[in-house]
Design an enzyme around this catalytic site. Structure first.
Site, PDB file in Angstrom:
ATOM      1  N   GLU A 239     -61.428  49.487 -42.367  1.00 42.44           N
ATOM      2  CA  GLU A 239     -62.580  49.547 -41.421  1.00 42.44           C
ATOM      3  C   GLU A 239     -63.139  51.080 -42.969  1.00 42.44           C
ATOM      4  OE1 GLU A 239     -61.209  51.959 -37.008  1.00 42.44           O
ATOM      5  OE2 GLU A 239     -60.673  52.784 -38.572  1.00 42.44           O
TER       6      GLU A 239
ATOM      7  N   ASN B  65     -58.729  55.221 -34.066  1.00 46.53           N
ATOM      8  CA  ASN B  65     -58.223  55.967 -34.096  1.00 46.53           C
ATOM      9  C   ASN B  65     -58.789  56.555 -32.874  1.00 46.53           C
ATOM     10  OD1 ASN B  65     -55.987  56.326 -35.649  1.00 46.53           O
ATOM     11  ND2 ASN B  65     -57.102  57.745 -37.432  1.00 46.53           N
TER      12      ASN B  65
ATOM     13  N   HIS C  44     -60.810  53.161 -44.744  1.00 45.21           N
ATOM     14  CA  HIS C  44     -59.455  53.363 -43.903  1.00 45.21           C
ATOM     15  C   HIS C  44     -58.482  51.945 -43.617  1.00 45.21           C
ATOM     16  CE1 HIS C  44     -57.480  55.167 -39.876  1.00 45.21           C
ATOM     17  NE2 HIS C  44     -57.184  56.088 -41.020  1.00 45.21           N
TER      18      HIS C  44
ATOM     19  N   SER D 268     -58.978  59.744 -41.997  1.00 40.39           N
ATOM     20  CA  SER D 268     -58.074  58.962 -41.513  1.00 40.39           C
ATOM     21  C   SER D 268     -59.096  59.404 -39.851  1.00 40.39           C
ATOM     22  CB  SER D 268     -57.151  58.832 -40.449  1.00 40.39           C
ATOM     23  OG  SER D 268     -56.100  60.470 -40.676  1.00 40.39           O
TER      24      SER D 268
HETATM   25  N1  3HC Z   1     -44.095  48.018 -46.586  1.00 47.19           N
HETATM   26  C1  3HC Z   1     -44.064  46.971 -46.828  1.00 47.19           C
HETATM   27  N2  3HC Z   1     -42.915  46.423 -45.918  1.00 47.19           N
HETATM   28  C2  3HC Z   1     -43.071  46.810 -44.800  1.00 47.19           C
HETATM   29  C3  3HC Z   1     -42.738  48.436 -44.535  1.00 47.19           C
HETATM   30  C4  3HC Z   1     -43.216  48.727 -45.903  1.00 47.19           C
HETATM   31  N3  3HC Z   1     -43.125  50.069 -45.665  1.00 47.19           N
HETATM   32  N4  3HC Z   1     -42.577  47.881 -43.282  1.00 47.19           N
HETATM   33  C5  3HC Z   1     -41.805  47.135 -42.433  1.00 47.19           C
HETATM   34  N5  3HC Z   1     -42.283  46.130 -43.842  1.00 47.19           N
HETATM   35  C6  3HC Z   1     -41.976  44.522 -43.871  1.00 47.19           C
HETATM   36  C7  3HC Z   1     -40.818  44.041 -43.501  1.00 47.19           C
HETATM   37  O1  3HC Z   1     -40.296  44.073 -44.976  1.00 47.19           O
HETATM   38  C8  3HC Z   1     -40.273  42.851 -42.792  1.00 47.19           C
HETATM   39  O2  3HC Z   1     -41.140  41.873 -43.655  1.00 47.19           O
HETATM   40  P1  3HC Z   1     -41.012  40.251 -43.570  1.00 47.19           P
HETATM   41  O3  3HC Z   1     -41.366  39.982 -41.995  1.00 47.19           O
HETATM   42  O4  3HC Z   1     -41.847  39.388 -44.165  1.00 47.19           O
HETATM   43  O5  3HC Z   1     -39.463  40.044 -43.883  1.00 47.19           O
HETATM   44  C9  3HC Z   1     -42.454  43.627 -41.780  1.00 47.19           C
HETATM   45  O6  3HC Z   1     -43.010  43.823 -42.256  1.00 47.19           O
HETATM   46  C10 3HC Z   1     -41.490  44.027 -40.034  1.00 47.19           C
HETATM   47  O7  3HC Z   1     -40.787  44.461 -40.098  1.00 47.19           O
HETATM   48  P2  3HC Z   1     -39.600  44.468 -39.870  1.00 47.19           P
HETATM   49  O8  3HC Z   1     -38.513  42.983 -39.782  1.00 47.19           O
HETATM   50  O9  3HC Z   1     -38.102  45.637 -40.986  1.00 47.19           O
HETATM   51  O10 3HC Z   1     -39.506  45.573 -38.754  1.00 47.19           O
HETATM   52  P3  3HC Z   1     -40.914  45.280 -37.567  1.00 47.19           P
HETATM   53  O11 3HC Z   1     -40.470  44.160 -37.610  1.00 47.19           O
HETATM   54  O12 3HC Z   1     -40.725  45.475 -36.523  1.00 47.19           O
HETATM   55  O13 3HC Z   1     -42.209  45.699 -37.816  1.00 47.19           O
HETATM   56  C11 3HC Z   1     -43.714  47.334 -38.460  1.00 47.19           C
HETATM   57  C12 3HC Z   1     -42.768  47.044 -38.335  1.00 47.19           C
HETATM   58  C13 3HC Z   1     -44.489  46.525 -39.019  1.00 47.19           C
HETATM   59  C14 3HC Z   1     -44.007  48.752 -38.634  1.00 47.19           C
HETATM   60  C15 3HC Z   1     -44.388  47.086 -36.669  1.00 47.19           C
HETATM   61  O14 3HC Z   1     -43.702  47.954 -35.485  1.00 47.19           O
HETATM   62  C16 3HC Z   1     -45.337  47.448 -36.163  1.00 47.19           C
HETATM   63  O15 3HC Z   1     -46.112  46.639 -36.712  1.00 47.19           O
HETATM   64  N6  3HC Z   1     -45.612  48.891 -35.561  1.00 47.19           N
HETATM   65  C17 3HC Z   1     -47.456  49.699 -35.437  1.00 47.19           C
HETATM   66  C18 3HC Z   1     -48.100  49.951 -36.871  1.00 47.19           C
HETATM   67  C19 3HC Z   1     -48.962  50.622 -36.845  1.00 47.19           C
HETATM   68  O16 3HC Z   1     -49.618  50.496 -35.122  1.00 47.19           O
HETATM   69  N7  3HC Z   1     -49.482  50.628 -38.100  1.00 47.19           N
HETATM   70  C20 3HC Z   1     -50.997  51.757 -37.708  1.00 47.19           C
HETATM   71  C21 3HC Z   1     -50.587  53.742 -36.860  1.00 47.19           C
HETATM   72  S1  3HC Z   1     -51.762  54.111 -37.022  1.00 47.19           S
HETATM   73  C22 3HC Z   1     -52.031  54.709 -38.617  1.00 47.19           C
HETATM   74  O17 3HC Z   1     -51.771  54.274 -39.606  1.00 47.19           O
HETATM   75  C23 3HC Z   1     -53.381  55.122 -38.601  1.00 47.19           C
HETATM   76  C24 3HC Z   1     -53.560  56.598 -39.153  1.00 47.19           C
HETATM   77  O18 3HC Z   1     -54.863  56.833 -39.600  1.00 47.19           O
HETATM   78  C25 3HC Z   1     -52.440  57.486 -39.130  1.00 47.19           C
END
Ligand code: 3HC
Length: 288
Positions: A155, A193, A143, A122
Site C-alpha cells: 500500500e 488493515n 506498507h 501499519s
Molecule cells: N519468507 C519467505 N517465503 C516464505 C515464508 C517466509 N516467511 N513463509 C512461507 N514462504 C513461502 C514458502 O517457501 C512457499 O514457497 P513455494 O510455494 O515457492 O514453495 C510459499 O511461501 C508457501 O508457504 P508454505 O507452503 O510453507 O505454507 P502455506 O502455503 O501455508 O503459505 C503463507 C504460508 C504464505 C503465510 C499463507 O498461509 C498466507 O498467505 N497466509 C496469509 C498471510 C496474510 O494474510 N498476511 C497478511 C497479514 S496482515 C499484515 O501483514 C499487515 C501488518 O500491518 C500486520
C-alpha cells in the site's frame, strides 16, 4: 530521481517486516544497508534471510551462486550513520511515534536533501510522521505485508505533504521490488488493515461468545471463503499483540466499536500469549 538511478537502499529496523524488506530488496538487485539498534536483531535477521535463501536453493528456485550474491549485497550495522548518502530509506521500527520520531531525527541529521523516507507503519498517521521530518514532501508510507517475500501487495500512502514525485518514485520502487502497489489516502488502517483488523477482532468476539471453537472458526473461513489462514492462525502468525495495539490505536482515533479489541485479546496480550513467537497464542506451538 528515477528508480533506475537508485543502487542502494537502507532499511531501518530488522524485525520481521524489516527482515522481509531487506531480503526482497537484495533479491531485487539493490545493495542493502540494514540498521537496527539491537545487535541481536541484526544477527536474527541475517540468519533468517540466509535460512530462507538456503531453502530457495534446496527447491532449485535460485542457485547457490545467486544466494551468495544476494547475501553479499546485504550489510548490517547498529550505527545509523552508515545510512549517510543512501538515497531511499525504508523505516520499519517499532510502532510508536516516539520511537519513529527519534529515528527520523537521527536520519535528518545525516541525510541529504534528496533522500526519500518510506515508512512501513501499519497503524500510525503518515501525515503526522511527515510533520516530524525536515523534508515532508519526501516522506511517504509504503506498507508491506507479512511474510514480505510472499505477499505481493504494497500500500502506497502519501501524506498530505508528500510531493507527487515521491509518490511516483514509491510506486516505481514497489514495482522494482516485484510488488503490486495500490495507492490509498492516509486514513486509519489504509485499506487492508481497515478491513482485516475488525475481521480478526470479530473472530475473537465470537470465540469469546462461545459461538464456535477457534479451530472451527478457522476451518470455516478457510473452507468457506478460501482464506489461506483462518483468523486465529493469522493472529498467531502476525502476533496477537499487533491486532491488539493496532485495534486500540484505530479505536482511540475513530471511536468505532468494530476496532475495539475484545477482553480475550487484551488478556492474551497481558498473559504473553502472543502466538507463534511465544509458543502460545490461540494455539500451542511446542518448541521443535
Ligand atoms: N519468507 C519467505 N517465503 C516464505 C515464508 C517466509 N516467511 N513463509 C512461507 N514462504 C513461502 C514458502 O517457501 C512457499 O514457497 P513455494 O510455494 O515457492 O514453495 C510459499 O511461501 C508457501 O508457504 P508454505 O507452503 O510453507 O505454507 P502455506 O502455503 O501455508 O503459505 C503463507 C504460508 C504464505 C503465510 C499463507 O498461509 C498466507 O498467505 N497466509 C496469509 C498471510 C496474510 O494474510 N498476511 C497478511 C497479514 S496482515 C499484515 O501483514 C499487515 C501488518 O500491518 C500486520
Amino acid at each position: 530521481m528515477n528508480v533506475e538511478e537508485i543502487k542502494t537502499v537502507g532499511v531501518v529496523g530488522a524485525g520481521s517486516m524489516g527482515t522481509g524488506i531487506i531480503q526482497v530488496a537484495a533479491q531485487s538487485g539493490f545493495e542493502v544497508k540494514a540498521v537496527d539498534v539491537d545487535d541481536a536483531a541484526c544477527a536474527r535477521a541475517s540468519k533468517a534471510i540466509a535460512k530462507i535463501l538456503e531453502r530457495l536453493v534446496a527447491k532449485e528456485k535460485i542457485t547457490e551462486e545467486q544466494k551468495k550474491q544476494v547475501l553479499g549485497r546485504i550489510s548490517f550495522s547498529t550505527d545509523v550513520a552508515t545510512l549517510k548518502g543512501v538515497p531511499f530509506l525504508f523505516e520499519a521500527v517499532f510502532e510508536s511515534v516516539d520511537v519513529k520520531k527519534a529515528i527520523f531525527e537521527k536520519l535528518d541529521a545525516i541525510c541529504g536533501d534528496e533522500v526519500i523516507y518510506a515508512t512501513n507503519t501499519s497503524s500510525l498517521s503518515i501525515t503526522e510522521m511527515a510533520s516530524l521530518v525536515k523534508r515532508p514532501a519526501k516522506f511517504i508510507g509504503m506498507h508491506f505485508f507479512n511474510p514480505v517475500p510472499v505477499m505481493k501487495l504494497v500500500e502506497v500512502i502519501p501524506a498530505l505533504q508528500t510531493g507527487q514525485e515521491t509518490t511516483d518514485l514509491a510506486l516505481a520502487m514497489a514495482k522494482k521490488l516485484g510488488k503490486t502497489a495500490i495507492t490509498c489516502k492516509d486514513t486509519p488502517g489504509f485499506v487492508v488493515n481497515r478491513l482485516l483488523v475488525p475481521y480478526m477482532l470479530d473472530a475473537a468476539r465470537i470465540l469469546e461468545g462461545g459461538v464456535a471453537s477457534a479451530e472451527d472458526i478457522d476451518t470455516a473461513m478457510k473452507l468457506g471463503c478460501g482464506m489461506p489462514m483462518g483468523p486465529f492462525e493469522l493472529m498467531d502468525y502476525t502476533g496477537v499483540e499487533i491486532s491488539y495495539y493496532v485495534g486500540e490505536i484505530f479505536h482511540n482515533y475513530t471511536k468505532e466499536a468494530r476496532f475495539a479489541p475484545p477482553g480475550l485479546v487484551r488478556n492474551m496480550v497481558k498473559a504473553g500469549y502472543l502466538g507463534k513467537k511465544t509458543g502460545k497464542g490461540f494455539y500451542d506451538y511446542p518448541a521443535k
